[in-house]
Structure formats: C-alpha cells, structure tokens
Design a protein around this motif. Structure first.
Motif, PDB file in Angstrom:
ATOM      1  N   SER A  36      -2.307   3.244  -7.886  1.00  0.00           N
ATOM      2  CA  SER A  36      -2.641   2.207  -8.840  1.00  0.00           C
ATOM      3  C   SER A  36      -2.553   0.632  -8.467  1.00  0.00           C
ATOM      4  O   SER A  36      -3.203   0.002  -8.647  1.00  0.00           O
ATOM      5  CB  SER A  36      -1.526   2.278  -9.926  1.00  0.00           C
ATOM      6  N   GLN A  37      -2.216   0.586  -7.111  1.00  0.00           N
ATOM      7  CA  GLN A  37      -2.300  -0.546  -6.269  1.00  0.00           C
ATOM      8  C   GLN A  37      -3.592  -0.687  -5.576  1.00  0.00           C
ATOM      9  O   GLN A  37      -3.891   0.154  -5.119  1.00  0.00           O
ATOM     10  CB  GLN A  37      -1.083  -0.795  -5.470  1.00  0.00           C
ATOM     11  N   GLY A  38      -3.917  -2.109  -5.442  1.00  0.00           N
ATOM     12  CA  GLY A  38      -4.972  -2.307  -4.339  1.00  0.00           C
ATOM     13  C   GLY A  38      -4.266  -2.382  -2.984  1.00  0.00           C
ATOM     14  O   GLY A  38      -2.753  -2.611  -2.966  1.00  0.00           O
ATOM     15  N   LEU A  39      -5.256  -1.672  -2.036  1.00  0.00           N
ATOM     16  CA  LEU A  39      -4.358  -1.664  -0.512  1.00  0.00           C
ATOM     17  C   LEU A  39      -5.295  -2.274   0.411  1.00  0.00           C
ATOM     18  O   LEU A  39      -6.509  -1.999   0.318  1.00  0.00           O
ATOM     19  CB  LEU A  39      -3.910  -0.278  -0.388  1.00  0.00           C
ATOM     20  N   CYS A  40      -4.908  -2.933   1.559  1.00  0.00           N
ATOM     21  CA  CYS A  40      -5.756  -3.370   2.535  1.00  0.00           C
ATOM     22  C   CYS A  40      -4.841  -2.717   3.948  1.00  0.00           C
ATOM     23  O   CYS A  40      -3.860  -3.191   4.087  1.00  0.00           O
ATOM     24  CB  CYS A  40      -5.854  -4.668   2.578  1.00  0.00           C
ATOM     25  N   LEU A  41      -5.640  -2.293   4.729  1.00  0.00           N
ATOM     26  CA  LEU A  41      -4.980  -1.736   6.001  1.00  0.00           C
ATOM     27  C   LEU A  41      -5.626  -2.674   7.268  1.00  0.00           C
ATOM     28  O   LEU A  41      -7.089  -2.966   7.126  1.00  0.00           O
ATOM     29  CB  LEU A  41      -5.461  -0.295   6.618  1.00  0.00           C
ATOM     30  N   PHE A  42      -4.600  -3.751   7.743  1.00  0.00           N
ATOM     31  CA  PHE A  42      -5.297  -4.669   8.826  1.00  0.00           C
ATOM     32  C   PHE A  42      -4.842  -4.004  10.145  1.00  0.00           C
ATOM     33  O   PHE A  42      -3.583  -3.247  10.435  1.00  0.00           O
ATOM     34  CB  PHE A  42      -4.398  -5.949   8.679  1.00  0.00           C
ATOM     35  N   ASP A  43      -5.665  -4.167  11.212  1.00  0.00           N
ATOM     36  CA  ASP A  43      -5.333  -3.939  12.530  1.00  0.00           C
ATOM     37  C   ASP A  43      -4.438  -4.981  13.203  1.00  0.00           C
ATOM     38  O   ASP A  43      -3.852  -5.945  12.543  1.00  0.00           O
ATOM     39  CB  ASP A  43      -6.493  -3.737  13.408  1.00  0.00           C
ATOM     40  N   ALA A  44      -3.943  -4.611  14.457  1.00  0.00           N
ATOM     41  CA  ALA A  44      -3.151  -5.501  15.259  1.00  0.00           C
ATOM     42  C   ALA A  44      -3.648  -6.978  15.114  1.00  0.00           C
ATOM     43  O   ALA A  44      -2.856  -7.858  15.556  1.00  0.00           O
ATOM     44  CB  ALA A  44      -2.681  -4.903  16.464  1.00  0.00           C
ATOM     45  N   ASP A  45      -4.989  -7.244  15.230  1.00  0.00           N
ATOM     46  CA  ASP A  45      -5.757  -8.350  15.325  1.00  0.00           C
ATOM     47  C   ASP A  45      -5.705  -9.138  13.851  1.00  0.00           C
ATOM     48  O   ASP A  45      -6.434  -9.968  13.834  1.00  0.00           O
ATOM     49  CB  ASP A  45      -7.270  -8.201  15.749  1.00  0.00           C
ATOM     50  N   ARG A  46      -5.277  -8.254  12.877  1.00  0.00           N
ATOM     51  CA  ARG A  46      -4.899  -8.917  11.561  1.00  0.00           C
ATOM     52  C   ARG A  46      -6.381  -9.107  10.955  1.00  0.00           C
ATOM     53  O   ARG A  46      -6.904  -9.796  10.325  1.00  0.00           O
ATOM     54  CB  ARG A  46      -4.529 -10.180  11.660  1.00  0.00           C
ATOM     55  N   ARG A  47      -7.355  -8.098  11.286  1.00  0.00           N
ATOM     56  CA  ARG A  47      -8.674  -7.927  10.460  1.00  0.00           C
ATOM     57  C   ARG A  47      -8.661  -6.654   9.985  1.00  0.00           C
ATOM     58  O   ARG A  47      -7.927  -5.571  10.231  1.00  0.00           O
ATOM     59  CB  ARG A  47      -9.512  -7.823  11.767  1.00  0.00           C
ATOM     60  N   VAL A  48      -9.349  -6.561   8.717  1.00  0.00           N
ATOM     61  CA  VAL A  48      -9.394  -5.646   7.794  1.00  0.00           C
ATOM     62  C   VAL A  48      -9.938  -4.424   8.461  1.00  0.00           C
ATOM     63  O   VAL A  48     -10.946  -4.376   9.075  1.00  0.00           O
ATOM     64  CB  VAL A  48     -10.323  -6.135   6.477  1.00  0.00           C
ATOM     65  N   ARG A  49      -9.247  -3.224   8.166  1.00  0.00           N
ATOM     66  CA  ARG A  49      -9.917  -1.767   8.728  1.00  0.00           C
ATOM     67  C   ARG A  49     -10.358  -1.078   7.503  1.00  0.00           C
ATOM     68  O   ARG A  49     -11.117  -0.460   7.578  1.00  0.00           O
ATOM     69  CB  ARG A  49      -8.784  -1.190   9.497  1.00  0.00           C
ATOM     70  N   LEU A  50      -9.466  -1.302   6.291  1.00  0.00           N
ATOM     71  CA  LEU A  50      -9.628  -0.106   5.343  1.00  0.00           C
ATOM     72  C   LEU A  50      -9.003  -0.876   4.134  1.00  0.00           C
ATOM     73  O   LEU A  50      -8.413  -1.474   4.037  1.00  0.00           O
ATOM     74  CB  LEU A  50      -9.065   1.013   5.526  1.00  0.00           C
ATOM     75  N   ILE A  51      -9.937  -0.785   2.962  1.00  0.00           N
ATOM     76  CA  ILE A  51      -9.736  -1.168   1.624  1.00  0.00           C
ATOM     77  C   ILE A  51      -9.875  -0.047   0.553  1.00  0.00           C
ATOM     78  O   ILE A  51     -10.821   0.494   0.722  1.00  0.00           O
ATOM     79  CB  ILE A  51     -10.394  -2.411   1.160  1.00  0.00           C
ATOM     80  N   ASN A  52      -8.917   0.020  -0.158  1.00  0.00           N
ATOM     81  CA  ASN A  52      -9.209   0.949  -1.155  1.00  0.00           C
ATOM     82  C   ASN A  52      -9.846   0.581  -2.380  1.00  0.00           C
ATOM     83  O   ASN A  52     -10.428  -0.707  -2.742  1.00  0.00           O
ATOM     84  CB  ASN A  52      -7.864   1.700  -1.528  1.00  0.00           C
ATOM     85  N   GLN A  53     -10.443   1.362  -3.430  1.00  0.00           N
ATOM     86  CA  GLN A  53     -11.407   1.220  -4.625  1.00  0.00           C
ATOM     87  C   GLN A  53     -10.422   0.524  -5.454  1.00  0.00           C
ATOM     88  O   GLN A  53     -11.328  -0.725  -5.884  1.00  0.00           O
ATOM     89  CB  GLN A  53     -11.564   2.368  -5.285  1.00  0.00           C
ATOM     90  N   ARG A  54      -9.224   0.437  -5.657  1.00  0.00           N
ATOM     91  CA  ARG A  54      -8.382  -0.282  -6.586  1.00  0.00           C
ATOM     92  C   ARG A  54      -8.636  -1.886  -6.457  1.00  0.00           C
ATOM     93  O   ARG A  54      -8.471  -2.637  -7.227  1.00  0.00           O
ATOM     94  CB  ARG A  54      -7.093   0.197  -6.747  1.00  0.00           C
ATOM     95  N   PHE A  55      -8.557  -2.062  -5.022  1.00  0.00           N
ATOM     96  CA  PHE A  55      -8.562  -3.413  -4.518  1.00  0.00           C
ATOM     97  C   PHE A  55      -9.837  -4.075  -5.325  1.00  0.00           C
ATOM     98  O   PHE A  55      -9.642  -5.331  -5.517  1.00  0.00           O
ATOM     99  CB  PHE A  55      -8.295  -3.558  -3.059  1.00  0.00           C
ATOM    100  N   PHE A  56     -10.992  -3.485  -5.055  1.00  0.00           N
ATOM    101  CA  PHE A  56     -12.117  -3.991  -5.604  1.00  0.00           C
ATOM    102  C   PHE A  56     -12.079  -4.010  -6.950  1.00  0.00           C
ATOM    103  O   PHE A  56     -12.780  -5.049  -7.570  1.00  0.00           O
ATOM    104  CB  PHE A  56     -13.354  -3.178  -5.007  1.00  0.00           C
ATOM    105  N   ALA A  57     -11.484  -3.228  -7.896  1.00  0.00           N
ATOM    106  CA  ALA A  57     -11.472  -3.323  -9.061  1.00  0.00           C
ATOM    107  C   ALA A  57     -10.638  -4.523  -9.447  1.00  0.00           C
ATOM    108  O   ALA A  57     -10.746  -5.153 -10.548  1.00  0.00           O
ATOM    109  CB  ALA A  57     -10.746  -1.881  -9.579  1.00  0.00           C
ATOM    110  N   MET A  58      -9.590  -4.939  -8.559  1.00  0.00           N
ATOM    111  CA  MET A  58      -8.603  -6.008  -8.852  1.00  0.00           C
ATOM    112  C   MET A  58      -9.442  -7.495  -8.791  1.00  0.00           C
ATOM    113  O   MET A  58      -9.036  -8.435  -9.275  1.00  0.00           O
ATOM    114  CB  MET A  58      -7.403  -5.808  -8.241  1.00  0.00           C
TER     115      MET A  58
END
Ligand code: C2E
Ligand code: CA
Ligand code: CA
Length: 688
Positions: free
Chosen positions: A156-178
């Motif tokens: 139910s939450q939006g989620l972003c995974l960042f790598d050690a360089d603080r760059r986006v690796r992964l974003i879930n669907q909920r994030f885009f809905a939000m």
C-alpha cells in the motif's frame, strides 16, 4: 586545454628520477593518452598537474583544479588522511568517492605515491581508476530486488530502491499511483535529488529544490525515523528509509493525509465540544490556568456556571436530536452574548461556563442578567412547537489570591444556590453558601447511618372518604429524629437523599415498615407509600414490593404507591414497565402533587394511575383565589372523565373542605382530619 604535464615522474621513493629526453617523451605519452586519471600534488596537497584522463573522469578541466586542494571522499579530511598515510608509507591505496563536476559522485580506487626530492618531500602522484560496483554488492541488490518484487505489487506504500550511488534502481507501481512522475524505466538511474524534486516538490521544481528538501530531512531519515513531508497539493506523505547491506537503501512513501487530518481533528476535539463547537472543560481549565500564571487567578476575573432548567424534559419528550438542537442554539446565544476576551465553554450535558478574565469580570453580573433573558427566549426545534427552558447561573469572582480550583468550586457552589433558590436566577458566590453546602453534606452523612442508628420512623396521616367521612387510607410519611438537631423535616432531608442513591434504601425501608404496620391495622385502610423516581425503571421496585407483600401478608390492593409528577417528565420505558408490572400485581398507583410540575393531560393517560392527588397549594388558595379554584375544579373534572379518583391534599379548614367537596373530590387529606402520627390505629378507631 592546458594539462600541465610534469617534467618527470618518479615511481617510488627509492628509484632515482631518470631525466632523459626519451623518458620525458614517454612520460608525456602516458600522461596524455592513458585512460587513467593521473594527477600530481605538491607537498601541501594542491594539484600541480591534471591529465586529460582526470578531466574525463571528473569533468573538471585542469584550469579549475590546478593550485587547489582537491578533496575527495566527501571531505577534505578524507584526502588529508590519505596523503599523510602516503607520506608515511610511501604508497597508499584506497577506495572512496570522488566528486564529479555535474554534482554526481563516482567510486574509484586511488593509488597515491609519495614523491621525494632526495630526502625532502616533493609531492604526490595520484592514479585514479573508476571502480566498477563490487560484484557481491550488485548481487545483493539483485537478490533484494527479487524478493522485493514479490511484495512490491501488493504494497500500500510507494517504494523506491536506491543503489549506493543514490540512484534509482527500482520503483513499485504504488509509487506511480501516488505521484505523477512519468513511467518507470525512464526513472531508473535518476538521482535521489531529481526524484525528490519530481515527486515531492511539485510542478516546476528543480534539482536544487529536491536537494534542499532532502537535506532538510536527511538526519532523521538516516536515524531510521519517519519524516512527514507536506506536498504542495495538500497531501501529507510519510517517508522512511531502510538501509540494505552494500550501501543501497529503500525509501517508502505512505499517504498519511487522512491520518493527519484525523490527528488534527482529535487535537481540535480535545479542546472543543463536538456538539456545539464551544470550548470544552479541558480548554476552559487550560485558559483559567494560563490566566493564573502565578498560581492565582488575576483579581477581577469572573467565572459563570450555567445549568439549564427543564432541559431534561425537552430531551425526554422530544428525543435526543431535538435536545441536541436546543443545546446548539443555547451555545449560539452564549457565543453572541459573551464579550471579548471572554471564553464560553460547554461542560457536558446542559452545563455551560463562561470565563471573563481580568477586568472583563466587571461584566459578569450584566452578562448573567442578559443571559437569563436571552436563554429564556423560546427555541425553535424542527417539527415542534417552540420550547422554552431557563438557565440558572452561579458566579464566582476572583478577589485576588484565588486558585483556579477554588474558582471552579465557588462557581459550582453559587450555581447550586441559584438552583435551590427556585431556578431561572443568578447567584454570586459567598462564603455563607459554602457553609450551607458543607452543612448539607454533614446532614447527608448523618442520614446515611440514621437507619442503623434507629433514628427513623414512619408516621401515618389519614385520607378521608368525602362521601361518608371514613378513613380510606393512610399515607406513610418518613420521620427523622436527629440525636442533636431533633426532628428534621422531610422537606429538608428527602431532597438530599434524592440527590444520591440513598433514597432507594430509605424508600425500601419505609415500604417494608408500612406493609408490616398496615397488615396489623384492625381496619382495611390502604397504606400510601411515597416512591421516588430514582426507585423506578430498573425492575427492582416490583420485586421489592412483591417481597414486602409476601413477608407482611398484606393484600396487594391495600398498598398504594404515590409517585410525583416528575416521573412523567422522566418518562423512560423502564418506568412505564415498572408501573405496569406493579399495577398487574394489584398494587394501586397515585399521581402525587399534581399541578405544580410539567405534566400534560396526555401524559397522565399514558400511565396506569388509580388516583390523582392535587397539590395542597391549590387547595389552600382555592377559597380566595378564583384561578386556584378553577384548577381544583379542572382536576376533579379530569378525574371524572378518566374514571380516576381524586384526592385533595392540605385541607386545613372547613371552607377548604367545602370547596373540594363541591368540586367533587372523592377523598381529602389534611390537618383538618389529622396530622401524621406514629401509631394511627387508635385514631382510626376513633374515626369509625
Ligand atoms: P407529600 O407526599 O406531599 O406529603 C404530604 C406532606 O404534606 C407531608 O409533609 C404532610 O405532613 C404535609 N401535610 C399534610 N396535611 C397538611 C396540611 O393540612 N397542611 C400542611 N401545611 N401540610 C400538610 P411531610 O411529612 O413534611 O413530607 C414532605 C414530603 O416529603 C412529602 O410530601 C413527600 O414528598 C416527602 N416524603 C415524606 N416521606 C417520604 C418517603 O417515605 N419517601 C419519599 N420518597 N418521600 C417522602
Ligand atoms: Ca405523598
Ligand atoms: Ca403531595
């Protein structure tokens, strides 16, 4: 582009510098064409030479770095430490972060060599190689991503995974809905600052806004705390960050707008009354405390306590919704009447209070007078004829040195006095009131143990049949002989007992006694027992009556219960049930003190009454006052119409007797026939 090539490079402390032209040419070739970033530093750590590889890797042209201490690893201390280590050991190798001119960073392996000129340090050579992400780190991120993938779609939450360089690796669907941030693939590789700007800073925001927002919340996020960000569109989003081994991390986004609003509403409710919107008791208490910064309420302040008279009848008659509507109108009238900087509050039920702080206290009396009039105006309630209620008001003034506690107690005491003085009035607090009140408390305390102490007894007053003069019934009247005060009038102690549950115990005691006494009378007169409304409604009275009848052997039809008109205004179904049950047992019910309450004729018919007793005050005045005589006549007429017997109370003179007889009453009671006596039987014999 000038690159500041060195004349010679020495590779180690022990190798002498070979200054041949060939060597120099070789050096230049390496220097210019190698993919590695090379850089020479002077003994102080300032950049002395910067090769094209270094320009490519960092984005900084030589012109911008020559002569400057070039910090890496995010802090000058990082580079200082490395140089010191290289100076001491001759060679130092480290993995760390280098800044890029575009604001990004890259991870690199840096080899630092100390250069010496004989014994004197001549500077440092640095070889910087961009390090690919360690393979196990990438593997871990992939593994984590895999596990997350499963959970992500259902979160139910939006989620972003960042790598050690603080760059986006992964974003879930909920994030885009939000957040309206475009599609997923395009965002992979985006810096955290850019994503923050896109998602949290609103349209038109740039990298700088994202970075600023991030900086503002970095510390608590690093500590693992949730941070709530207010979005420009009014939403509130809670962010929290969790680290993943290897330097990657996950940030979750939760829309907490509703929760926030609920919290704010709770905070508002904590200080306001939900029904009327006025301040509540807690708020008034706080304001009173704030005004008393030194512990005492400022001299001149006043506190008004208000209580509505007759509100309960409206509530019971018309229902709670109508009652609520009336309370809202009362609140509105209060709001309009109370001057600045006064505070009007609802204490709950039909109790209100007004605080007039400081000099405003001067207005207390005129406000009270005004409120008595304003609140007594009829209230329009949807679908009902207008209703009126009145208010009783107690006022406490702070002469200086009064604590908030004392102020509340005094206002309450004054209100009590206003109610006692016949309602629809205001009273100021005086110390004498407090004495009276504590006197009452003492009396109540004494009454509690009067039964056991044997200080109570029952006296019986005859009710006479007006057609042939016989004693038809006797009313049981409670008597209390206090060890110090002597006889205490029921008008004094019965109301006290009725304020607490004490009346229930006293009522049962009288009932028990009256049944036993009546069973022993030689005549078959009824015994009339007064019952308080507090004894009705929970089924306990029919049970107690059944037991008292069984124990005494008294015939049920010889027992009559007298209930005052106030029962009608309570009107709960439990009360009707109890009365009906008692009636079914064969017990008689009479309506006492008729005419002085709020009873309507319609209500009289809703209860199974066998008798109506008109209040003595009408009988007393019937001889002189035509209006009282008219009421006496009406009650007699009502009884005839409904087939209910009528009793005239308080008959003291033959003239009064003539009136009630003429009007057609069936029974009479009063000093003319006899006062209440402890042992009525000889009197009964004498009467027959
Ligand atoms: P009540 O039920 O209206 O009782 C009649 C009151 O009028 C009695 O006062 C009685 O002594 C008085 N009275 C009778 N005839 C005359 C008269 O000709 N002239 C005058 N001026 N007064 C007369 P009492 O005994 O002082 O009782 C007062 C009230 O206390 C009663 O009024 C009743 O409401 C209450 N009460 C007394 N005993 C009990 C009891 O056992 N239980 C309950 N719940 N209330 C009781
Ligand atoms: Ca009575
Ligand atoms: Ca009465």
């Amino acid at each position: 582009m000038q690159s500041g090539a060195p004349a010679a490079i020495a590779a180690g402390p022990d190798e002498p510098v070979a200054a041949s032209p060939l060597h120099a040419a070789y050096s230049r070739l390496v220097w210019d064409t190698t993919d590695h970033a090379l850089c020479l530093l002077d003994p102080e750590g300032r950049v002395a030479a910067w090769n094209p590889g270094a320009e490519r890797l960092t984005g900084y042209p030589a012109s911008e770095v020559l002569g400057r201490a070039f910090a890496y690893d995010d802090s000058p201390a990082g580079s200082d430490g490395a140089l010191t280590a290289a100076r001491e050991a001759g060679r130092y190798e480290t993995d760390g972060w280098w800044p890029r001119r575009d604001g990004g960073r890259f991870r690199a392996r840096t080899v630092i060599l100390a250069i010496r000129d004989g014994d004197a340090p001549a500077g440092f050579a640095q070889v910087i190689r961009e390090a690919p992400p360690p393979s196990e780190e990438g593997g871990e991120i992939r593994a984590v991503a895999l596990i997350l993938d499963l959970a992500l779609s259902t979160m139910s939450q939006g989620l972003c995974l960042f790598d050690a360089d603080r760059r986006v690796r992964l974003i879930n669907q909920r994030f885009f809905a939000m957040f309206a941030v475009g599609d997923g693939d395009a965002l992979v590789g985006t810096s955290i600052e850019a994503l923050w700007a896109l998602a949290l800073c609103g349209p038109g925001a740039g990298l700088r806004d994202g970075a600023a927002l991030l900086a503002g919340h970095a510390a608590p996020l690093e500590r693992g705390e949730a941070v709530v960000v207010a979005l420009p569109d009014g939403r509130a989003v809670a962010l929290s960050r969790r680290g993943v081994p290897g330097g990657a991390f996950v940030v979750t986004f939760e829309d907490v707008t509703r929760q926030r609003e609920a919290e704010q509403e709770i905070a508002r409710l904590a200080h306001h009354d939900a029904l009327t919107g006025l301040a509540n008791r807690a708020m008034l208490w706080r304001r009173l405390g704030e005004s008393a910064a030194d512990g005492t309420v400022p001299a001149g302040s006043a506190l008004l306590f208000l209580d509505l008279d007759g509100f309960k009848a409206v509530n019971d008659d018309l229902g709670h919704r109508a009652g609520d509507a009336l309370l809202r109108q009362v609140a509105e009238r209060l709001r309009r009447a109370v001057p600045e900087p006064g505070l009007a509050a609802r204490f709950g039920g039909d109790e209100f209070a007004v605080l007039l702080p400081g000099r405003a206290g001067e207005l207390a009396v005129s406000l009270a007078e005004g409120l008595l009039i304003a609140l007594a105006r009829p209230y329009g309630i949807e679908g009902q004829r207008p209703r009126t209620v009145t208010a009783s008001i107690g006022i406490a003034f702070a002469p200086g040195g009064t604590t908030p506690d004392a102020m509340l107690r005094e206002a309450d005491c004054a209100l009590y006095a206003a109610k006692g003085a016949g309602k629809a009035a205001w009273r100021p607090f005086t110390p004498a009131l407090e004495t009276e009140r504590s006197e009452e408390r003492r009396l109540e305390h004494d009454l509690r143990r009067a039964v056991e102490a044997g200080e109570l007894h029952v006296a019986y007053q005859p009710l006479v049949d007006l057609s042939h003069g016989a004693v038809n019934a006797r009313e049981a009247l409670l008597r209390w002989t206090h060890p110090e005060r002597g006889a205490v009038a029921p008008r004094r102690f019965i109301p006290l007992a009725e304020k607490s549950d004490l009346i229930r115990a006293l009522g049962l005691w009288v009932l028990e006694r009256a049944c036993r006494d009546a069973a022993a009378w030689p005549d078959a007169a009824r015994v009339c027992v007064n019952v308080s409304v507090r004894q009705l409604g929970d089924g306990s009275l029919p049970r107690a009556v059944g037991e008292a009848l069984a124990r005494s052997g008294l015939n049920p039809w010889r027992l009559e219960l007298e209930i005052t008109e106030t029962v009608l205004s309570h009107g709960g179904t439990g009360i009707v049930d109890d009365l009906q049950l008692l009636h079914a047992m064969g017990v008689r019910i009479s309506l006492d003190d008729f005419g002085i309450g709020f009873s309507s004729l319609a209500r009289v018919r809703a209860f199974p009454f066998d008798r109506i007793k008109i209040d003595g005050s009408f009988v007393r005045d019937a001889v002189e006052r035509p209006d009282c005589r008219a009421i006496v006549g009406l009650v007699a007429e009502l009884g005839r119409r409904l087939g209910i017997e009528t009793v005239a109370e308080g008959v003291e003179t033959p003239a009064q007797l003539a009136v009630v007889r003429e009007e057609g009453f069936t029974e009479a009671q009063g000093f003319l026939f006899g006062r209440a006596v402890a042992n009525p039987v000889p009197a009964a014999r004498a009467g027959t």
